[in-house]
Design an enzyme around this catalytic site. Structure first.
Site, mmCIF file in Angstrom:
data_model
loop_
_atom_site.group_PDB
_atom_site.id
_atom_site.type_symbol
_atom_site.label_atom_id
_atom_site.label_comp_id
_atom_site.label_asym_id
_atom_site.label_seq_id
_atom_site.Cartn_x
_atom_site.Cartn_y
_atom_site.Cartn_z
ATOM 1 N N ASP A 298 0.837 -1.197 0.000
ATOM 2 C CA ASP A 298 0.000 0.000 0.000
ATOM 3 C C ASP A 298 0.870 1.245 0.000
ATOM 4 O O ASP A 298 1.310 1.710 1.043
ATOM 5 C CB ASP A 298 -0.936 -0.002 1.221
ATOM 6 C CG ASP A 298 -1.842 1.227 1.249
ATOM 7 O OD1 ASP A 298 -1.922 1.931 0.211
ATOM 8 O OD2 ASP A 298 -2.468 1.470 2.296
ATOM 9 N N LYS A 305 1.617 7.966 0.278
ATOM 10 C CA LYS A 305 1.992 8.055 1.696
ATOM 11 C C LYS A 305 3.359 8.700 1.838
ATOM 12 O O LYS A 305 4.176 8.638 0.923
ATOM 13 C CB LYS A 305 2.083 6.632 2.286
ATOM 14 C CG LYS A 305 0.762 5.943 2.520
ATOM 15 C CD LYS A 305 0.996 4.554 3.103
ATOM 16 C CE LYS A 305 -0.319 3.833 3.336
ATOM 17 N NZ LYS A 305 -1.198 4.483 4.328
ATOM 18 N N ASP A 375 -5.728 6.339 -0.916
ATOM 19 C CA ASP A 375 -5.101 5.591 0.182
ATOM 20 C C ASP A 375 -6.149 4.925 1.088
ATOM 21 O O ASP A 375 -5.799 4.135 1.956
ATOM 22 C CB ASP A 375 -4.215 6.547 0.992
ATOM 23 C CG ASP A 375 -3.233 5.822 1.897
ATOM 24 O OD1 ASP A 375 -3.072 4.598 1.725
ATOM 25 O OD2 ASP A 375 -2.628 6.489 2.755
ATOM 26 N N GLU A 377 -7.992 2.441 0.455
ATOM 27 C CA GLU A 377 -8.206 1.403 -0.557
ATOM 28 C C GLU A 377 -8.713 0.083 0.012
ATOM 29 O O GLU A 377 -9.347 -0.690 -0.700
ATOM 30 C CB GLU A 377 -6.912 1.176 -1.353
ATOM 31 C CG GLU A 377 -5.907 0.210 -0.710
ATOM 32 C CD GLU A 377 -5.353 0.673 0.622
ATOM 33 O OE1 GLU A 377 -5.410 1.877 0.909
ATOM 34 O OE2 GLU A 377 -4.872 -0.183 1.398
ATOM 35 N N ARG A 379 -11.054 -0.595 2.173
ATOM 36 C CA ARG A 379 -12.521 -0.655 2.175
ATOM 37 C C ARG A 379 -13.052 -0.889 0.755
ATOM 38 O O ARG A 379 -14.099 -1.491 0.571
ATOM 39 C CB ARG A 379 -13.073 0.644 2.795
ATOM 40 C CG ARG A 379 -12.681 1.900 2.061
ATOM 41 C CD ARG A 379 -12.849 3.183 2.895
ATOM 42 N NE ARG A 379 -11.766 3.349 3.869
ATOM 43 C CZ ARG A 379 -11.670 4.355 4.719
ATOM 44 N NH1 ARG A 379 -12.606 5.292 4.743
ATOM 45 N NH2 ARG A 379 -10.652 4.438 5.565
HETATM 46 N N1 BES Z 1 -3.188 0.352 5.246
HETATM 47 C C1 BES Z 1 -3.556 1.627 5.725
HETATM 48 C C2 BES Z 1 -3.830 1.661 7.220
HETATM 49 C C3 BES Z 1 -2.655 1.415 8.127
HETATM 50 C C4 BES Z 1 -1.995 2.473 8.696
HETATM 51 C C5 BES Z 1 -2.268 0.127 8.477
HETATM 52 C C6 BES Z 1 -0.949 2.252 9.554
HETATM 53 C C7 BES Z 1 -1.222 -0.102 9.330
HETATM 54 C C8 BES Z 1 -0.566 0.970 9.885
HETATM 55 C C9 BES Z 1 -4.837 2.095 5.016
HETATM 56 O O1 BES Z 1 -4.994 1.673 3.714
HETATM 57 C C10 BES Z 1 -4.816 3.577 4.969
HETATM 58 O O2 BES Z 1 -3.976 4.111 4.314
HETATM 59 N N2 BES Z 1 -5.752 4.214 5.664
HETATM 60 C C11 BES Z 1 -5.849 5.631 5.696
HETATM 61 C C12 BES Z 1 -7.270 6.019 5.419
HETATM 62 C C13 BES Z 1 -7.477 7.494 5.179
HETATM 63 C C14 BES Z 1 -6.830 7.899 3.873
HETATM 64 C C15 BES Z 1 -8.958 7.782 5.146
HETATM 65 C C16 BES Z 1 -5.438 6.092 7.087
HETATM 66 O O3 BES Z 1 -5.771 5.416 8.061
HETATM 67 O O4 BES Z 1 -4.738 7.078 7.182
HETATM 68 ZN ZN ZN Z 2 -4.022 -0.085 3.223
HETATM 69 MN MN MN Z 3 -4.067 2.942 2.322
#
Ligand code: BES
Ligand code: ZN
Ligand code: MN
Length: 528
Positions: A298, A305, A375, A377, A379
């Site tokens: 990701d 990110k 990001d 993704e 869901r």
């Molecule tokens: N895979 C990440 C969530 C994550 C963050 C897992 C840290 C493990 C450690 C997920 O896909 C993500 O990027 N979520 C975003 C959502 C936001 C863009 C609404 C997040 O949590 O920042």
């Molecule tokens: Zn993710």
């Molecule tokens: Mn993500």
């Protein structure tokens, strides 16, 4: 005088340069050079004995006030007395998970005492922790190891063995000169003649499925991508009875209008996959379905990110690893249950073909989603995977597990994963499984206001709200909205717990294989 030959050489090599197409074979993704072709070094095989072997190093779980003779009934009285005296001199108290290491007592090179609570019926996790804690203390021990379980209540030994197996996990296949940890046997000493068979037909499979999940999570994204994830699962399940594996490729998913899942993978050179493992151990009953997030990397996509910590997103397929691990364990131990595990596999990359913020995608059931943030993704892949799973299998219940949000990390830290559910019976089964395995869950709310937060101006729902709060809850609402009622549904947000940042009793620092034990308990709760 000196410059001329150099010019000549340059010109000659330019002329000799082969055409690009030959340099890089068509279809090659990545460098084509594997960093290693080795497996991880072998772990210590778990074997069984009824008498204490001479010359082995010992692990002795001690429940309650220190009484070595009672904790290790098979030891000669003088050896027990010597250990007792040495432990007393070291002021060792047999408190839960306290350990003491002694050397050269009674012909045993090393002796490790592991404290436990004095209980007539110790918890399964406490037994596994004692076995694991002892093994962690002897990680580099060159001698054979014997774990003495004779002082514990009947039925304890398989759980101690389980902990010992989990704690010796190693991932060293990428070190060019592996300083292999010792692999000579660990003997579980138990007076119970049935303990070995009990372990080998049940918990041994759970330990090996957990190891499999840990390997998937730790492997770099250059190694594990949707197709190779599928291949690894197929290899692991080869020849296991009552299992059917279904794999959808991109063309098949496109034919089913899975725009939400396909959109996530469209910026990657690695094609997406939907993998389903169906295990039937209970006739025609409707199965319990588990659907895991399988983002093999990701990057965030176009909503990229920051660099720090991005490498950890090779583990963004931990939910998929958990569901396939639990299904593999169920199949191998021959559980009397029907189980479906689905892995929603894609790589989230930026690139010329990647989806953009503002794009609208269509899920399999026809609902539309505005992609505010590429990001968010996980869901998106889960929405299509849930719709397909319900249509395909009509399960008694569906459980998602995913490293879904950073917000759950902020809310719950590393002690719990977050549980969202729209069905009380399913929630209770999961909470009970968490308590029993130590993979604990904390119930989180699904407030009706989350629906307004996720309302889109131009589509049925949006995947993220800028500056939104309750990030874990709104993500859960999104999945719930796209998961057809009335199927009981729950979602475990495991973003905080996929890795242990320091040793836990049954997890050496690294991937926990979180969820395999939890979902195994869920399956057991439906077992006939
Ligand atoms: N895979 C990440 C969530 C994550 C963050 C897992 C840290 C493990 C450690 C997920 O896909 C993500 O990027 N979520 C975003 C959502 C936001 C863009 C609404 C997040 O949590 O920042
Ligand atoms: Zn993710
Ligand atoms: Mn993500």
């Amino acid at each position: 005088m000196r410059a001329a030959p150099l010019t000549f050489l340059l010109a000659a090599s330019m002329l000799a340069a082969p055409a690009l197409a030959q340099e890089r074979p068509a279809g090659l993704v990545g460098s084509g050079v594997a960093p290693s072709t080795r497996a991880n070094s072998a772990e210590r095989p778990i074997s069984w004995a009824q008498a204490v072997p001479g010359g082995a190093s010992l692990i002795i779980p001690v429940a309650g006030p220190l009484d070595v003779a009672k904790a290790a009934p098979g030891l000669p009285a003088e050896t027990a007395a010597a250990i007792q005296a040495a432990a007393k001199a070291a002021r060792f108290e047999a408190k839960p998970l306290s350990t003491l290491k002694l050397h050269g007592v009674g012909g045993h090179p090393t002796v490790v005492l592991v404290g436990m609570e004095a209980l007539t019926a110790p918890k399964e996790t406490a037994l596994a922790d004692a076995g694991g804690k002892g093994m962690l203390a002897l990680r580099e021990e060159p001698n054979d190891i014997a774990i003495l379980t004779g002082g514990l209540p009947a039925g304890s030994a398989p759980y101690v063995a389980f902990g010992a197996a989990l704690a010796q996990y190693r991932y060293d296949r990428l070190k060019s000169e592996a300083k292999a940890l010792p692999a000579n046997p660990v003997m579980v000493v138990s007076p119970d003649a049935g303990a070995q068979a009990a372990y080998e037909r049940d918990l041994a499979h759970l330990a090996s499925a957990t190891r499999f999940a840990r390997d998937l999570v730790t492997a770099p994204a250059s190694d594990i991508y949707p197709e190779s994830f599928v291949a690894a699962v197929q290899r692991e399940l080869k020849g296991v009875p009552n299992v059917r594996i279904t794999v959808l490729d991109e063309a098949q998913m496109r034919a089913l209008n899975m725009g939400s899942l396909l959109g996530v993978g469209q910026g990657s050179r690695r094609p997406s996959r939907l993998l389903a493992i169906e295990y039937r151990g209970a006739g025609d009953a409707a199965p319990i379905a588990m659907v895991g997030k399988g983002i093999t990397f990701d990057s965030g996509g176009i909503s990229i990110k920051p660099a720090a910590g991005m490498w950890e997103m090779k583990g963004d397929m931990s939910g998929a690893a958990a569901v396939v691990g639990a299904a593999i364990a169920a199949a191998k131990r021959g559980a009397k249950a029907n189980v479906v595990a689905v892995a929603a596999l894609a790589e989230n990359m930026p690139g010329g073909g990647a989806q953009r913020p503002g794009d609208v995608v269509r899920t399999m059931n026809g609902k539309t989603v505005e992609v505010i943030n590429t990001d968010a993704e996980g869901r998106l892949v889960l929405a299509d995977a849930n719709q397909w799973t319900i249509r395909q299998y009509n399960p008694v219940a569906i459980v998602n597990i995913a490293t879904l949000t950073g917000a759950i990390v902020a809310a719950l830290g590393e002690e719990y994963s977050g549980l969202f559910a729209r069905n009380e019976d399913l929630a209770a089964r999961l909470v009970a499984g968490g308590a029993r395995t130590g993979e604990e869950l904390w119930r989180m709310p699904l407030h009706p206001s989350y629906a307004e937060d996720m309302a889109s101006e131009i589509a049925d729902i949006k995947n993220s709200k800028e500056g939104g709060r309750a990030g874990a809850g709104t993500a859960a609402h999104f999945i719930s909205f796209l998961t057809p009622e009335p199927t009981p549904w729950a979602h475990v947000d495991m973003a905080a717990v996929d890795r242990a940042e320091s040793d836990l009793p049954t997890v050496p620092k690294g991937p926990r294989g979180y969820g395999v034990r939890l979902l195994d308990q869920l399956i057991r709760s439906y077992q006939k």
